[in-house]
Design an enzyme around this catalytic site. Sequence first.
Site, mmCIF file in Angstrom:
data_model
loop_
_atom_site.group_PDB
_atom_site.id
_atom_site.type_symbol
_atom_site.label_atom_id
_atom_site.label_comp_id
_atom_site.label_asym_id
_atom_site.label_seq_id
_atom_site.Cartn_x
_atom_site.Cartn_y
_atom_site.Cartn_z
ATOM 1 C CG ASP A 50 27.314 -2.373 18.081
ATOM 2 O OD1 ASP A 50 27.358 -1.324 17.402
ATOM 3 O OD2 ASP A 50 26.612 -3.360 17.806
ATOM 4 C CD GLU A 52 35.236 3.390 22.235
ATOM 5 O OE1 GLU A 52 35.550 4.357 22.928
ATOM 6 O OE2 GLU A 52 35.825 2.283 22.255
ATOM 7 C CB SER A 99 -8.475 10.475 11.191
ATOM 8 O OG SER A 99 -9.752 10.944 10.934
ATOM 9 C CB ILE A 100 -6.240 11.958 6.399
ATOM 10 C CG1 ILE A 100 -5.271 10.871 6.837
ATOM 11 C CG2 ILE A 100 -5.621 13.319 6.515
ATOM 12 C CD1 ILE A 100 -3.938 10.937 6.126
ATOM 13 C CE LYS A 138 -3.808 5.553 6.210
ATOM 14 N NZ LYS A 138 -3.591 4.762 7.402
ATOM 15 N NE ARG A 159 -6.208 10.258 15.196
ATOM 16 C CZ ARG A 159 -7.363 9.664 14.911
ATOM 17 N NH1 ARG A 159 -7.535 8.398 15.179
ATOM 18 N NH2 ARG A 159 -8.324 10.353 14.359
ATOM 19 C CD GLU A 199 1.302 5.447 11.886
ATOM 20 O OE1 GLU A 199 0.975 6.636 12.122
ATOM 21 O OE2 GLU A 199 0.488 4.552 11.607
ATOM 22 C CE LYS A 350 -6.638 2.395 5.270
ATOM 23 N NZ LYS A 350 -6.999 1.302 6.160
ATOM 24 C CB CYS A 444 4.758 -39.661 -3.980
ATOM 25 S SG CYS A 444 4.165 -38.512 -5.233
#
Length: 720
Positions: A50, A52, A99-100, A138, A159, A199, A350, A444
């Site tokens: 990092d 470098e 959209s799907i 998804k 979108r 996404e 889904k 307790c």
Amino acid sequence: MSTFDLFADTPDPQGKASTLSIVEKIQNLRALLHHHGHCYYTLDSPEIPDTEYDKLFRQLQDLEAQHPELQSADSPTQRIGGRVLDTFASVRHRIPMLSIRTETDTESSGAQAFDARVRRELGLDELAPPVAYVAELKFDGLAMSLRYEQGALVNAATRGDGESGEDVTANIRTIGQIPLRLKQGPSLAIPAVLEVRGEVFMRRDDFDALNERQRARIAAGAKSEKTFVNPRNAAAGAVRQLDSGIAAQRPLSFFAYGLGDVTPATDGGPTFSTHYEMLQAFKVWGFPVAEQIQCVQGAQGLVTYHQHIAQTRDRLSFDIDGVVYKVNSLALQTQLGFVTREPRWAVAHKFPAQEELTTVLGIDVQVGRTGKLTPVAKLSPVFVGGVTVTNATLHNEDEARRKDVRVGDTVIVRRAGDVIPEVVSVLLDKRVGDAPPFCMPHSCPVCGSLAVREEGEADYRCTGGLFCSAQRKQAILHFAQRRAVEVEGLGEKLVDQLVDSNIVKTLPDLYRLGFAGLAQLDRMAEKSAQNIVAALEASKPTTLPRFLFGLGIRHVGEATAKELARHFGSLDRVMDASEDALLQVNDVGPTVAHSLLTFFSQPHNREVVEQLRACGLHWPEGEPAFQVPQPLAGQTFVLTGSLPTLSRDQAKELLEAQGAKVAGSVSKKTNYIVAGADAGSKLDKARELGIAILDEEGLRNLLAKLQADQATSSTNESKP
Ligand code: IVH
């Protein structure tokens, strides 16, 4: 690419003895930083330290500051943000962002229904071969369209309504994984125009770290700051930040999955014939594409993918809310076309949501096997993660305070896989009434003994030990569970009855119950009593690891129990081991060693062990492994893919028996990778690192050779 390929000349900004022009220097530095940024952010495999990278970055910043006329929007220095907008400009999508269609059922029928529709639309009869699909994750983030002209990122848009979205370019430039310039592949030209869609999301660890930082800011008095409810909201908030300097501090990630506007093949644009080919081209151009993408055949392929991802989703480092199926052939996609605003060639399947809202009816405190007190929120029943949840853990006092959960609150509950449901956060603006903050009891709630929280510990513990019936019940259930000694049918209700009626005080009491002892219990049918007696009998022949694990010694889980059994070979050797001897065991550190010494130094624990043996519990014992040769000690193996005959566990056991360590991920420390069918990124990484690759046959040969070596060395040793 080494630093020298691109930077043959000294990168000294003052350029004393330089033979390169400033323009060339800037170009070289940009190319170098693009390359190393891609290795770091997208390939997850940095080639330089990092420090470098930072040095090169500062050199470029200096040069650009000295020569503002050479500044360029695709320079890596533009990733750190800084522009503050009043509002986002609107961007019209040249190709709408559709959209799907979504299927939400949990069973395989979603995949089957999709395949049936595709086949019907394509006019395929039963005899026609299966349709080829690409199955993808998804991602639970927000859709983004990235426009490149002549290889440079010119625009990033959300979108929106699908026709036009918001211009969030300044914020998107801060995402290290998104190329500001397309990479040139060996046999893949860069199109004049390319819109890549995908996404933007936040990884879970980045989300947790962000919220941690936000909490620290709030604690330090920053009134306008807030914590985020979930990674999706945090990502959406970052993308819609008007100050790109703030967006730059919100760690976002990206996966590419689709195409928007693109130069047509007739004008020199790309000539993909499948969706999969297109995804491979995205990788070449420098975009991250999720490694879980799979080409599958027909409905069965989709169903298998859905099941596999459903089972493994909790191991991903980011949230998904389902899988997406796409027809692979682009020609068939065109033939299938669209219905209203949805393509006929893709569907989202889904999973049930893992987070839901509900209300807190009360807060109980439960006592665990080791006396740990856990605050548990009693919830209004809610369907989440595929089951109805009525309890959710608040973990401990600090967590309960931090989340400030109160009776009557509206809360987000999360249930991911088999993990215990938890309260993620309270919706404070929905709080009504004036319930007091939750306070951990100092005694307790079951036996009334003092509960103490030791310094440096997060938990309160009941000090009642086995006097506390809650601890006794849990100890019995732990012993009787499937992964320990396994007494089938000995469940919570029965253990409650046995302990509450004082019939069973210790583990050996279980084995002394007999039919008569059980039959006297309320509501105990004769047949059930017989079954329990038989199950107790069947549990007697066991194994040393199961028995050791079943004793419920603090910090001794299944894996440690296995190591102890393998190392010492007999229970007596474990019980009598010194601290030094215990520390020799794989994965046993001072905490575990101390816990074992304490446990076996208590006469009543030794007495329980003796009585269990006297009741007939037995297991095979063997030689201590520390005397058995361990030819693979110090060697690390990684298993990936499915082997033709051995299961993962079997392969692991064979290797561990020879002293090898079996790790979950490939690193420079890996000595061998054992790869089977469908091996994925681990195998690629092993190839990159030049690690030895074995298949099952290679593994068997290696093990056979070790065995043969041992046989010859032991015959040699036994010679006078
Ligand atoms: S394809 C025309 N693939 O899910 C097809 N979408 O309505 C366009 N999403 O909000 C979408 N992962 O942002 C596609 N692998 C994936 C996806 C994905 C997540 C989101 C997308 C959109 C919604 C689909």
